[in-house]
Write a protein that holds these residues in place. Sequence first.
Motif, PDB file in Angstrom:
ATOM      1  N   ASP A 186      28.030  -3.130 -45.768  1.00  0.00           N
ATOM      2  CA  ASP A 186      28.435  -4.190 -46.699  1.00  0.00           C
ATOM      3  C   ASP A 186      27.642  -5.471 -46.478  1.00  0.00           C
ATOM      4  OD1 ASP A 186      29.626  -4.536 -44.278  1.00  0.00           O
ATOM      5  OD2 ASP A 186      31.576  -5.132 -45.073  1.00  0.00           O
ATOM      6  N   ASP A 187      27.184  -5.678 -45.241  1.00  0.00           N
ATOM      7  CA  ASP A 187      26.366  -6.867 -45.002  1.00  0.00           C
ATOM      8  C   ASP A 187      24.990  -6.718 -45.652  1.00  0.00           C
ATOM      9  OD1 ASP A 187      28.326  -8.224 -43.606  1.00  0.00           O
ATOM     10  OD2 ASP A 187      27.740  -7.339 -41.683  1.00  0.00           O
ATOM     11  N   VAL A 188      24.487  -5.519 -45.705  1.00  0.00           N
ATOM     12  CA  VAL A 188      23.195  -5.282 -46.357  1.00  0.00           C
ATOM     13  C   VAL A 188      23.310  -5.604 -47.851  1.00  0.00           C
ATOM     14  CG1 VAL A 188      21.432  -3.578 -46.941  1.00  0.00           C
ATOM     15  CG2 VAL A 188      22.547  -3.508 -44.697  1.00  0.00           C
ATOM     16  N   ILE A 189      24.335  -5.083 -48.475  1.00  0.00           N
ATOM     17  CA  ILE A 189      24.517  -5.344 -49.909  1.00  0.00           C
ATOM     18  C   ILE A 189      24.768  -6.821 -50.162  1.00  0.00           C
ATOM     19  CG2 ILE A 189      25.897  -4.791 -51.943  1.00  0.00           C
ATOM     20  CD1 ILE A 189      24.202  -2.488 -50.974  1.00  0.00           C
ATOM     21  N   ALA A 190      25.569  -7.429 -49.312  1.00  0.00           N
ATOM     22  CA  ALA A 190      25.863  -8.860 -49.491  1.00  0.00           C
ATOM     23  C   ALA A 190      24.595  -9.697 -49.366  1.00  0.00           C
ATOM     24  CB  ALA A 190      26.918  -9.307 -48.474  1.00  0.00           C
ATOM     25  N   ALA A 191      23.692  -9.288 -48.503  1.00  0.00           N
ATOM     26  CA  ALA A 191      22.436 -10.038 -48.344  1.00  0.00           C
ATOM     27  C   ALA A 191      21.566  -9.914 -49.592  1.00  0.00           C
ATOM     28  CB  ALA A 191      21.677  -9.526 -47.124  1.00  0.00           C
ATOM     29  N   LEU A 192      21.708  -8.782 -50.285  1.00  0.00           N
ATOM     30  CA  LEU A 192      20.914  -8.567 -51.498  1.00  0.00           C
ATOM     31  C   LEU A 192      21.467  -9.349 -52.687  1.00  0.00           C
ATOM     32  CD1 LEU A 192      18.587  -6.813 -52.804  1.00  0.00           C
ATOM     33  CD2 LEU A 192      20.386  -5.187 -53.427  1.00  0.00           C
ATOM     34  N   VAL A 193      22.772  -9.331 -52.846  1.00  0.00           N
ATOM     35  CA  VAL A 193      23.373  -9.907 -54.050  1.00  0.00           C
ATOM     36  C   VAL A 193      23.911 -11.322 -53.852  1.00  0.00           C
ATOM     37  CG1 VAL A 193      24.000  -7.578 -54.772  1.00  0.00           C
ATOM     38  CG2 VAL A 193      25.739  -9.052 -53.728  1.00  0.00           C
ATOM     39  N   GLY A 194      24.143 -11.709 -52.611  1.00  0.00           N
ATOM     40  CA  GLY A 194      24.713 -13.028 -52.351  1.00  0.00           C
ATOM     41  C   GLY A 194      23.844 -14.184 -52.834  1.00  0.00           C
ATOM     42  N   PRO A 195      22.567 -14.201 -52.455  1.00  0.00           N
ATOM     43  CA  PRO A 195      21.730 -15.340 -52.855  1.00  0.00           C
ATOM     44  C   PRO A 195      21.693 -15.602 -54.365  1.00  0.00           C
ATOM     45  CG  PRO A 195      20.690 -14.168 -51.068  1.00  0.00           C
ATOM     46  CD  PRO A 195      21.908 -13.358 -51.447  1.00  0.00           C
ATOM     47  N   PRO A 196      21.423 -14.615 -55.213  1.00  0.00           N
ATOM     48  CA  PRO A 196      21.429 -14.939 -56.649  1.00  0.00           C
ATOM     49  C   PRO A 196      22.801 -15.353 -57.163  1.00  0.00           C
ATOM     50  CG  PRO A 196      20.978 -12.597 -56.289  1.00  0.00           C
ATOM     51  CD  PRO A 196      20.924 -13.248 -54.964  1.00  0.00           C
ATOM     52  N   LEU A 197      23.859 -14.717 -56.666  1.00  0.00           N
ATOM     53  CA  LEU A 197      25.195 -15.064 -57.146  1.00  0.00           C
ATOM     54  C   LEU A 197      25.598 -16.471 -56.731  1.00  0.00           C
ATOM     55  CD1 LEU A 197      27.029 -11.672 -56.593  1.00  0.00           C
ATOM     56  CD2 LEU A 197      26.698 -12.818 -58.777  1.00  0.00           C
ATOM     57  N   ARG A 198      25.330 -16.799 -55.475  1.00  0.00           N
ATOM     58  CA  ARG A 198      25.659 -18.159 -55.034  1.00  0.00           C
ATOM     59  C   ARG A 198      24.806 -19.183 -55.774  1.00  0.00           C
ATOM     60  NH1 ARG A 198      26.281 -15.676 -50.057  1.00  0.00           N
ATOM     61  NH2 ARG A 198      24.098 -16.057 -49.558  1.00  0.00           N
ATOM     62  N   GLY A 199      23.549 -18.808 -56.018  1.00  0.00           N
ATOM     63  CA  GLY A 199      22.652 -19.732 -56.717  1.00  0.00           C
ATOM     64  C   GLY A 199      23.079 -19.999 -58.144  1.00  0.00           C
ATOM     65  N   CYS A 200      23.611 -18.982 -58.816  1.00  0.00           N
ATOM     66  CA  CYS A 200      23.922 -19.125 -60.240  1.00  0.00           C
ATOM     67  C   CYS A 200      25.334 -19.599 -60.505  1.00  0.00           C
ATOM     68  CB  CYS A 200      23.713 -17.792 -60.963  1.00  0.00           C
ATOM     69  SG  CYS A 200      21.996 -17.302 -61.053  1.00  0.00           S
ATOM     70  N   LEU A 201      26.289 -19.090 -59.751  1.00  0.00           N
ATOM     71  CA  LEU A 201      27.684 -19.379 -60.061  1.00  0.00           C
ATOM     72  C   LEU A 201      28.280 -20.421 -59.130  1.00  0.00           C
ATOM     73  CD1 LEU A 201      28.832 -15.687 -60.663  1.00  0.00           C
ATOM     74  CD2 LEU A 201      28.166 -17.376 -62.371  1.00  0.00           C
ATOM     75  N   GLY A 202      27.631 -20.653 -58.011  1.00  0.00           N
ATOM     76  CA  GLY A 202      28.191 -21.597 -57.048  1.00  0.00           C
ATOM     77  C   GLY A 202      27.986 -23.038 -57.460  1.00  0.00           C
ATOM     78  N   PRO A 203      28.373 -23.956 -56.594  1.00  0.00           N
ATOM     79  CA  PRO A 203      28.321 -25.387 -56.914  1.00  0.00           C
ATOM     80  C   PRO A 203      26.946 -26.008 -56.648  1.00  0.00           C
ATOM     81  CG  PRO A 203      29.354 -25.040 -54.780  1.00  0.00           C
ATOM     82  CD  PRO A 203      28.909 -23.688 -55.269  1.00  0.00           C
ATOM     83  N   ASP A 204      26.056 -25.251 -56.030  1.00  0.00           N
ATOM     84  CA  ASP A 204      24.755 -25.803 -55.655  1.00  0.00           C
ATOM     85  C   ASP A 204      23.861 -25.951 -56.880  1.00  0.00           C
ATOM     86  OD1 ASP A 204      22.300 -26.485 -54.623  1.00  0.00           O
ATOM     87  OD2 ASP A 204      22.471 -25.159 -52.908  1.00  0.00           O
ATOM     88  N   ARG A 205      23.881 -27.136 -57.469  1.00  0.00           N
ATOM     89  CA  ARG A 205      23.170 -27.332 -58.727  1.00  0.00           C
ATOM     90  C   ARG A 205      21.654 -27.266 -58.542  1.00  0.00           C
ATOM     91  NH1 ARG A 205      25.591 -26.588 -63.083  1.00  0.00           N
ATOM     92  NH2 ARG A 205      24.449 -28.182 -64.174  1.00  0.00           N
ATOM     93  N   GLN A 206      21.197 -27.586 -57.371  1.00  0.00           N
ATOM     94  CA  GLN A 206      19.759 -27.625 -57.135  1.00  0.00           C
ATOM     95  C   GLN A 206      19.138 -26.233 -57.299  1.00  0.00           C
ATOM     96  OE1 GLN A 206      17.767 -29.997 -56.894  1.00  0.00           O
ATOM     97  NE2 GLN A 206      15.908 -28.882 -56.334  1.00  0.00           N
ATOM     98  N   ARG A 207      19.753 -25.245 -56.671  1.00  0.00           N
ATOM     99  CA  ARG A 207      19.185 -23.904 -56.731  1.00  0.00           C
ATOM    100  C   ARG A 207      19.536 -23.201 -58.025  1.00  0.00           C
ATOM    101  NH1 ARG A 207      20.936 -20.749 -51.516  1.00  0.00           N
ATOM    102  NH2 ARG A 207      22.815 -21.009 -52.759  1.00  0.00           N
ATOM    103  N   SER A 208      20.472 -23.767 -58.763  1.00  0.00           N
ATOM    104  CA  SER A 208      20.967 -23.079 -59.939  1.00  0.00           C
ATOM    105  C   SER A 208      19.859 -22.651 -60.896  1.00  0.00           C
ATOM    106  CB  SER A 208      21.965 -23.975 -60.669  1.00  0.00           C
ATOM    107  OG  SER A 208      22.312 -23.405 -61.899  1.00  0.00           O
ATOM    108  N   ALA A 209      18.973 -23.566 -61.225  1.00  0.00           N
ATOM    109  CA  ALA A 209      17.925 -23.248 -62.189  1.00  0.00           C
ATOM    110  C   ALA A 209      17.040 -22.117 -61.677  1.00  0.00           C
ATOM    111  CB  ALA A 209      17.089 -24.490 -62.484  1.00  0.00           C
ATOM    112  N   ALA A 210      16.671 -22.165 -60.417  1.00  0.00           N
ATOM    113  CA  ALA A 210      15.805 -21.135 -59.853  1.00  0.00           C
ATOM    114  C   ALA A 210      16.468 -19.760 -59.938  1.00  0.00           C
ATOM    115  CB  ALA A 210      15.465 -21.470 -58.402  1.00  0.00           C
ATOM    116  N   ALA A 211      17.732 -19.711 -59.571  1.00  0.00           N
ATOM    117  CA  ALA A 211      18.422 -18.430 -59.560  1.00  0.00           C
ATOM    118  C   ALA A 211      18.604 -17.898 -60.985  1.00  0.00           C
ATOM    119  CB  ALA A 211      19.775 -18.576 -58.871  1.00  0.00           C
ATOM    120  N   ARG A 212      18.984 -18.785 -61.892  1.00  0.00           N
ATOM    121  CA  ARG A 212      19.178 -18.321 -63.271  1.00  0.00           C
ATOM    122  C   ARG A 212      17.858 -17.935 -63.916  1.00  0.00           C
ATOM    123  NH1 ARG A 212      21.188 -22.396 -66.475  1.00  0.00           N
ATOM    124  NH2 ARG A 212      20.562 -23.855 -64.848  1.00  0.00           N
TER     125      ARG A 212
END
Lengths: 226, 226
Positions: free
Chosen positions: B86-112
């Motif tokens: 589960d940590d392997v999968i989380a490492a794959l999907v976590g960054p884009p999900l946190r970037g797009c849906l999370g509160p971090d507006r800075q990375r948002s554009a890059a992830a989307r």
Amino acid sequence: MSTDQTRLAILAAAERLYADRGFGEVTLRDIVAEAEVNLAAVNYHFGSKDELIAELYVSRSVALNRERLTELKAAEDAGGGPAALDDVIAALVGPPLRGCLGPDRQRSAAARFMVRASAESVPVIRRIRTREIGHLRRFAAALRRALPQAPEADIYWALHFALAMTHETINGAERLQRLSGGACDLDDVAGIVARITAAVVQTLAARATAAKTATVPVRRAARPRA
Amino acid sequence: MSTDQTRLAILAAAERLYADRGFGEVTLRDIVAEAEVNLAAVNYHFGSKDELIAELYVSRSVALNRERLTELKAAEDAGGGPAALDDVIAALVGPPLRGCLGPDRQRSAAARFMVRASAESVPVIRRIRTREIGHLRRFAAALRRALPQAPEADIYWALHFALAMTHETINGAERLQRLSGGACDLDDVAGIVARITAAVVQTLAARATAAKTATVPVRRAARPRA
DNA sequence: GTCTATAGAATGATAGAC
DNA sequence: GTCTATCATTCTATAGAC
């Protein structure tokens, strides 16, 4: 009759080209060349490019969802009661997968067009898509009948994930085949439907089970047995 | 330094606009207006629109995959041995999900931007994407270490489905929220990562178990307990 | 209903002054 | 490196003959 010929030729050509190249890469001139009709015919029959796209999308959307609901109804009739969970999911994802990856070349363009329409951000389609979710409500209701104890959110996540796997499998088929060195058989449509169905059903079942033994939502996946 | 300012402004503006509107709806003139630079600057710094897109995609792709691999490595180091499934999968999907849906507006554009790039059919990006799959091989290897007995195909399907759910969740967030009437919480990023991770892990585990008791591949999902 | 011809607007790209 | 001005295309849409 004869008057519809040009209309239908335009619709078919547009569908083929959009399915093959995506919306950004196809112009009205490409479409009329493929349809072997005159440029002015598009505006005469549809009014504008956007109206052509809208009519195409709506008509194919209706056809696809009719196919899905027919399959859902067949599953309900066969069992006598509510359709089994996996049959509900299969009715949702089977039609597009068979249309895109199967041998039926006739439906291929329609199915691939619909998947492109869900993936690409075309304003006129986005507007229709966010409004037209009635067929998904039907499937949500069917899932609820099959699994009455499931939390509301789980039902919608299940539908969402089922469509996600379906769309990405179709759009990313080439990449997956390449990545897996051929280990993933993209021609085995029944196998793919089974994989997607199994993934959704197992997840729903696992959460339903976990909900009975815990008061907090399941947040961390269980480790598989080594 | 000061010379890079225009370059970087163009890249940032292009990323923002492509992320927000999709590739088909953004022109060079939109980009230079957003960046507040001159139209000719794009061709001076990048040569052409396609080269701008390519450079943008490659640089963001490198950054995203570095983030994923850092997270994967952290999971391996923490456990001492192979990272848990589960940590392997989380490492794959976590960054884009946190970037797009999370509160971090800075990375948002890059992830989307990256998610749009995977969904839309832009020739210049397609060419790069089908070639650049090295990072997925790293994740495939990590999955294999975590689950040595899993069939080759299952590993790749797992990666494929994980990315599928991630991308559709980001692109279709609005629709899912609307469909579920708010029952699906798109702001709970950790919960979404857990849902996707759980779905993939349970599927892999179920197939690994089934493979021990059957000689034919699993084709039909088990019914959940009623 | 179908065609030719073209309007009118927008696009990516470039030449040349500064 | 940055600007203005403009070229050459391409696009959607339409007017008007047949």
